[in-house]
Design a protein around this motif. Structure first.
Motif, PDB file in Angstrom:
ATOM      1  N   LYS A 145      13.505 -11.821 -26.093  1.00 16.74           N
ATOM      2  CA  LYS A 145      12.408 -13.310 -26.010  1.00 16.74           C
ATOM      3  C   LYS A 145      12.908 -13.862 -24.218  1.00 16.74           C
ATOM      4  O   LYS A 145      12.479 -15.052 -23.882  1.00 16.74           O
ATOM      5  CB  LYS A 145      13.802 -14.635 -26.435  1.00 16.74           C
ATOM      6  CG  LYS A 145      14.052 -14.511 -28.082  1.00 16.74           C
ATOM      7  CD  LYS A 145      14.979 -15.755 -28.492  1.00 16.74           C
ATOM      8  CE  LYS A 145      15.142 -15.339 -30.569  1.00 16.74           C
ATOM      9  NZ  LYS A 145      16.810 -16.471 -31.063  1.00 16.74           N
ATOM     10  N   ASP A 146      13.536 -13.293 -23.908  1.00 10.62           N
ATOM     11  CA  ASP A 146      13.362 -13.425 -22.474  1.00 10.62           C
ATOM     12  C   ASP A 146      12.585 -12.480 -22.058  1.00 10.62           C
ATOM     13  O   ASP A 146      11.894 -11.515 -22.350  1.00 10.62           O
ATOM     14  CB  ASP A 146      14.589 -12.649 -21.925  1.00 10.62           C
ATOM     15  CG  ASP A 146      15.815 -13.218 -20.534  1.00 10.62           C
ATOM     16  OD1 ASP A 146      14.699 -14.660 -20.372  1.00 10.62           O
ATOM     17  OD2 ASP A 146      16.423 -12.579 -20.342  1.00 10.62           O
ATOM     18  N   ASP A 147      11.675 -13.022 -20.480  1.00 14.81           N
ATOM     19  CA  ASP A 147      10.166 -12.409 -19.800  1.00 14.81           C
ATOM     20  C   ASP A 147      10.690 -11.535 -19.386  1.00 14.81           C
ATOM     21  O   ASP A 147      10.563 -10.310 -19.051  1.00 14.81           O
ATOM     22  CB  ASP A 147      10.205 -12.887 -19.327  1.00 14.81           C
ATOM     23  CG  ASP A 147       9.523 -14.336 -19.463  1.00 14.81           C
ATOM     24  OD1 ASP A 147       8.683 -14.090 -20.607  1.00 14.81           O
ATOM     25  OD2 ASP A 147       8.966 -15.301 -19.082  1.00 14.81           O
ATOM     26  N   ASP A 148      12.323 -10.659 -19.320  1.00 11.99           N
ATOM     27  CA  ASP A 148      13.018  -9.831 -18.080  1.00 11.99           C
ATOM     28  C   ASP A 148      13.170  -8.854 -19.113  1.00 11.99           C
ATOM     29  O   ASP A 148      12.942  -7.844 -19.006  1.00 11.99           O
ATOM     30  CB  ASP A 148      14.011 -10.325 -17.355  1.00 11.99           C
ATOM     31  CG  ASP A 148      14.204 -11.023 -15.845  1.00 11.99           C
ATOM     32  OD1 ASP A 148      12.560 -11.462 -16.135  1.00 11.99           O
ATOM     33  OD2 ASP A 148      14.709 -11.879 -16.007  1.00 11.99           O
ATOM     34  N   LYS A 149      13.743  -9.396 -20.145  1.00 11.21           N
ATOM     35  CA  LYS A 149      13.603  -8.317 -21.407  1.00 11.21           C
ATOM     36  C   LYS A 149      12.317  -7.228 -21.339  1.00 11.21           C
ATOM     37  O   LYS A 149      11.791  -6.721 -21.664  1.00 11.21           O
ATOM     38  CB  LYS A 149      14.129  -8.811 -22.594  1.00 11.21           C
ATOM     39  CG  LYS A 149      15.965  -8.902 -22.516  1.00 11.21           C
ATOM     40  CD  LYS A 149      16.736  -9.486 -23.723  1.00 11.21           C
ATOM     41  CE  LYS A 149      18.043  -9.452 -23.297  1.00 11.21           C
ATOM     42  NZ  LYS A 149      18.591  -9.872 -24.798  1.00 11.21           N
ATOM     43  N   GLN A 150      10.807  -8.012 -21.904  1.00  7.50           N
ATOM     44  CA  GLN A 150      10.237  -7.833 -21.894  1.00  7.50           C
ATOM     45  C   GLN A 150       8.610  -6.801 -20.838  1.00  7.50           C
ATOM     46  O   GLN A 150       8.716  -6.033 -21.879  1.00  7.50           O
ATOM     47  CB  GLN A 150       8.882  -9.161 -22.467  1.00  7.50           C
ATOM     48  CG  GLN A 150       8.859 -10.201 -24.052  1.00  7.50           C
ATOM     49  CD  GLN A 150       8.095 -10.953 -23.434  1.00  7.50           C
ATOM     50  OE1 GLN A 150       7.434 -11.405 -22.614  1.00  7.50           O
ATOM     51  NE2 GLN A 150       8.589 -11.975 -24.801  1.00  7.50           N
ATOM     52  N   LYS A 151       9.713  -7.424 -19.320  1.00  9.97           N
ATOM     53  CA  LYS A 151       9.000  -6.633 -18.606  1.00  9.97           C
ATOM     54  C   LYS A 151       9.641  -5.590 -19.239  1.00  9.97           C
ATOM     55  O   LYS A 151       9.493  -4.250 -18.749  1.00  9.97           O
ATOM     56  CB  LYS A 151       9.007  -7.092 -17.880  1.00  9.97           C
ATOM     57  CG  LYS A 151       8.055  -8.076 -17.247  1.00  9.97           C
ATOM     58  CD  LYS A 151       8.453  -8.742 -15.956  1.00  9.97           C
ATOM     59  CE  LYS A 151       7.647 -10.268 -15.405  1.00  9.97           C
ATOM     60  NZ  LYS A 151       7.761 -10.718 -14.269  1.00  9.97           N
ATOM     61  N   ALA A 152      10.696  -5.147 -19.196  1.00  9.52           N
ATOM     62  CA  ALA A 152      12.065  -3.947 -18.847  1.00  9.52           C
ATOM     63  C   ALA A 152      11.498  -3.094 -20.690  1.00  9.52           C
ATOM     64  O   ALA A 152      11.486  -2.051 -19.859  1.00  9.52           O
ATOM     65  CB  ALA A 152      13.401  -4.436 -18.856  1.00  9.52           C
ATOM     66  N   PHE A 153      10.862  -3.830 -21.573  1.00  9.53           N
ATOM     67  CA  PHE A 153      10.706  -2.810 -22.548  1.00  9.53           C
ATOM     68  C   PHE A 153       9.589  -2.464 -22.713  1.00  9.53           C
ATOM     69  O   PHE A 153       9.495  -1.102 -22.270  1.00  9.53           O
ATOM     70  CB  PHE A 153      10.901  -3.299 -23.957  1.00  9.53           C
ATOM     71  CG  PHE A 153      10.335  -3.040 -25.060  1.00  9.53           C
ATOM     72  CD1 PHE A 153      11.817  -2.378 -26.015  1.00  9.53           C
ATOM     73  CD2 PHE A 153       9.355  -3.465 -26.086  1.00  9.53           C
ATOM     74  CE1 PHE A 153      10.581  -1.559 -27.509  1.00  9.53           C
ATOM     75  CE2 PHE A 153       9.115  -3.164 -27.008  1.00  9.53           C
ATOM     76  CZ  PHE A 153       9.634  -2.564 -27.828  1.00  9.53           C
ATOM     77  N   MET A 154       8.580  -3.189 -21.799  1.00 10.42           N
ATOM     78  CA  MET A 154       7.119  -2.241 -22.406  1.00 10.42           C
ATOM     79  C   MET A 154       7.069  -1.356 -20.162  1.00 10.42           C
ATOM     80  O   MET A 154       6.267  -0.184 -20.696  1.00 10.42           O
ATOM     81  CB  MET A 154       6.062  -3.775 -20.741  1.00 10.42           C
ATOM     82  CG  MET A 154       5.529  -4.800 -21.698  1.00 10.42           C
ATOM     83  SD  MET A 154       4.991  -4.190 -23.047  1.00 10.42           S
ATOM     84  CE  MET A 154       3.429  -4.996 -23.176  1.00 10.42           C
ATOM     85  N   ASN A 155       8.202  -1.787 -19.783  1.00  2.90           N
ATOM     86  CA  ASN A 155       8.171   0.099 -19.164  1.00  2.90           C
ATOM     87  C   ASN A 155       8.751   0.815 -19.650  1.00  2.90           C
ATOM     88  O   ASN A 155       8.005   1.756 -19.016  1.00  2.90           O
ATOM     89  CB  ASN A 155       8.840  -0.778 -17.826  1.00  2.90           C
ATOM     90  CG  ASN A 155       8.467  -1.973 -16.444  1.00  2.90           C
ATOM     91  OD1 ASN A 155       7.184  -1.648 -16.484  1.00  2.90           O
ATOM     92  ND2 ASN A 155       9.286  -2.443 -16.052  1.00  2.90           N
ATOM     93  N   SER A 156       9.326   0.426 -20.247  1.00  3.36           N
ATOM     94  CA  SER A 156       9.989   1.661 -21.072  1.00  3.36           C
ATOM     95  C   SER A 156       9.208   2.446 -21.700  1.00  3.36           C
ATOM     96  O   SER A 156       8.834   3.532 -21.815  1.00  3.36           O
ATOM     97  CB  SER A 156      11.235   1.434 -20.956  1.00  3.36           C
ATOM     98  OG  SER A 156      11.175   0.989 -22.784  1.00  3.36           O
ATOM     99  N   LEU A 157       7.877   1.641 -22.374  1.00  2.00           N
ATOM    100  CA  LEU A 157       7.471   2.178 -23.655  1.00  2.00           C
ATOM    101  C   LEU A 157       6.208   3.012 -22.473  1.00  2.00           C
ATOM    102  O   LEU A 157       5.498   3.675 -23.170  1.00  2.00           O
ATOM    103  CB  LEU A 157       6.818   1.466 -23.554  1.00  2.00           C
ATOM    104  CG  LEU A 157       7.556   0.597 -25.197  1.00  2.00           C
ATOM    105  CD1 LEU A 157       6.614  -0.853 -26.132  1.00  2.00           C
ATOM    106  CD2 LEU A 157       7.498   1.579 -26.360  1.00  2.00           C
ATOM    107  N   LEU A 158       5.966   2.580 -21.225  1.00  2.00           N
ATOM    108  CA  LEU A 158       4.194   2.792 -20.895  1.00  2.00           C
ATOM    109  C   LEU A 158       5.083   4.574 -20.184  1.00  2.00           C
ATOM    110  O   LEU A 158       4.509   5.490 -20.030  1.00  2.00           O
ATOM    111  CB  LEU A 158       4.300   1.707 -19.658  1.00  2.00           C
ATOM    112  CG  LEU A 158       3.501   0.600 -19.374  1.00  2.00           C
ATOM    113  CD1 LEU A 158       3.791   0.035 -18.849  1.00  2.00           C
ATOM    114  CD2 LEU A 158       2.095   1.356 -20.321  1.00  2.00           C
ATOM    115  N   ASN A 159       6.745   4.502 -19.888  1.00  2.00           N
ATOM    116  CA  ASN A 159       7.383   5.830 -19.521  1.00  2.00           C
ATOM    117  C   ASN A 159       7.161   6.531 -19.996  1.00  2.00           C
ATOM    118  O   ASN A 159       6.896   7.932 -20.188  1.00  2.00           O
ATOM    119  CB  ASN A 159       8.277   4.991 -18.935  1.00  2.00           C
ATOM    120  CG  ASN A 159       8.585   4.769 -17.745  1.00  2.00           C
ATOM    121  OD1 ASN A 159       7.209   4.402 -16.887  1.00  2.00           O
ATOM    122  ND2 ASN A 159       9.888   3.906 -16.934  1.00  2.00           N
TER     123      ASN A 159
END
Length: 164
Positions: A145-159
């Motif tokens: 729900k939170d934008d910061d959480k979305q960005k962190a999740f995307m970065n972890s997936l990319l990694n």
């Protein structure tokens, strides 16, 4: 005493009367009577021969009838035996066909059950997959729900993807 000892005249006239009657009988009646007796004797003889012949024919017919009856009994027994054998054959064939048909129906029923089972399993898997996706979607929505959480999740997936 006259009744016991007849007179000479009576005996004489009785003898003449008897002789005349005897002559008349011999002259006119003896041959026809003897002819009638002879023809009657011949008729009786022929009748006895005909009766003997008829009796022999009856015996022959009785023997023939008995033979025909025996032949008919033998034929009847043969027909009954053949009918019993045919009945047993028909029953045996019907049992065999019924058994084959029952086995076929059981196989069809087993296949239908297996198909229904596979359809139920497939449907259950599809339902579980759909529910899993819905649950995962709800969890992700709730978590991201939170934008910061979305960005962190995307970065972890990319990694993770680049590491692979």
């Amino acid at each position: 005493m006259e009744l016991i000892t007849p007179g000479f005249g009576l005996v004489f006239w009785m003898t003449i009367s008897f002789s005349v009657v005897l002559y008349l009988l011999l002259k006119f009646a003896w041959r026809p009577i003897m002819g009638a007796l002879k023809s009657r004797e011949e008729f009786i003889e022929k009748s006895l021969q005909a009766a003997e012949l008829a009796r022999q024919e009856i015996i022959d017919l009785t023997v023939d009838n008995q033979k025909l009856i025996n032949d008919a009994k033998i034929e009847r027994d043969k027909i009954l035996r053949d009918a019993r054998e045919a009945k047993e054959t028909i029953i045996s064939d019907a049992r065999t066909r019924a058994s084959v048909e029952a086995d076929r129906l059981i196989e069809i029923a087993k296949e239908a059950i297996e198909n229904q089972k596979m359809a139920a399993i497939t449907e259950l898997q599809n339902s579980v997959a759909a529910m899993s996706i819905e649950i995962a979607e709800k969890i992700l929505r709730n978590e991201l729900k939170d934008d910061d959480k979305q960005k962190a999740f995307m970065n972890s997936l990319l990694n993770e993807i680049s590491a692979n």
